[in-house]
Design a protein around this motif. Sequence first.
Motif, PDB file in Angstrom:
ATOM      1  N   ALA A  11      24.727 -68.839  -2.379  1.00  0.00           N
ATOM      2  CA  ALA A  11      22.933 -68.135  -1.560  1.00  0.00           C
ATOM      3  C   ALA A  11      22.829 -68.274  -0.147  1.00  0.00           C
ATOM      4  N   ASP A  12      23.120 -69.402   0.304  1.00  0.00           N
ATOM      5  CA  ASP A  12      22.450 -69.960   1.486  1.00  0.00           C
ATOM      6  C   ASP A  12      22.513 -70.599   2.277  1.00  0.00           C
TER       7      ASP A  12
ATOM      8  N   THR B 240      24.024 -71.313   5.327  1.00  0.00           N
ATOM      9  CA  THR B 240      23.681 -71.539   6.626  1.00  0.00           C
ATOM     10  C   THR B 240      22.727 -72.705   6.612  1.00  0.00           C
ATOM     11  N   MET B 241      21.742 -73.241   5.753  1.00  0.00           N
ATOM     12  CA  MET B 241      20.445 -74.068   4.868  1.00  0.00           C
ATOM     13  C   MET B 241      22.017 -75.052   4.532  1.00  0.00           C
TER      14      MET B 241
ATOM     15  N   PHE C 129      24.552 -73.072  -4.206  1.00  0.00           N
ATOM     16  CA  PHE C 129      23.095 -73.155  -3.136  1.00  0.00           C
ATOM     17  C   PHE C 129      23.898 -72.766  -2.174  1.00  0.00           C
TER      18      PHE C 129
ATOM     19  N   ASN D 188      20.147 -74.409  -7.249  1.00  0.00           N
ATOM     20  CA  ASN D 188      20.386 -73.193  -7.127  1.00  0.00           C
ATOM     21  C   ASN D 188      19.257 -73.856  -6.029  1.00  0.00           C
ATOM     22  N   ASN D 189      19.351 -75.090  -5.780  1.00  0.00           N
ATOM     23  CA  ASN D 189      18.223 -75.869  -5.037  1.00  0.00           C
ATOM     24  C   ASN D 189      18.451 -77.029  -3.546  1.00  0.00           C
TER      25      ASN D 189
END
Length: 77
Positions: free
Chosen positions: A59-60, A62-63, A56, A13-14
């Motif tokens: 979790a985010d 937008t990013m 990832f 998750n990165n």
Amino acid sequence: MPHQPSTSSQIFNNADSFAQAFDEAWQEHSRQHPSHGLSTAEKLEAILGRVASHPFAEADPTMARQVGAFRIRLLDL
């Protein structure tokens, strides 16, 4: 169908892990649909859909979209 990275045995998750999955999905799409006729923005959306199940992206989102757009600019895709 969500994309599962083929060269990675682990998914994290990165942003780095997501970038790798995004690149693999982009390349796979290009091999499968060389004359896809999509604009870069349309292909970005298609690839984001393929990697939507990546931790990832979940979790985010937008990013994840920003990382995808950055990869396109970085690699001149």
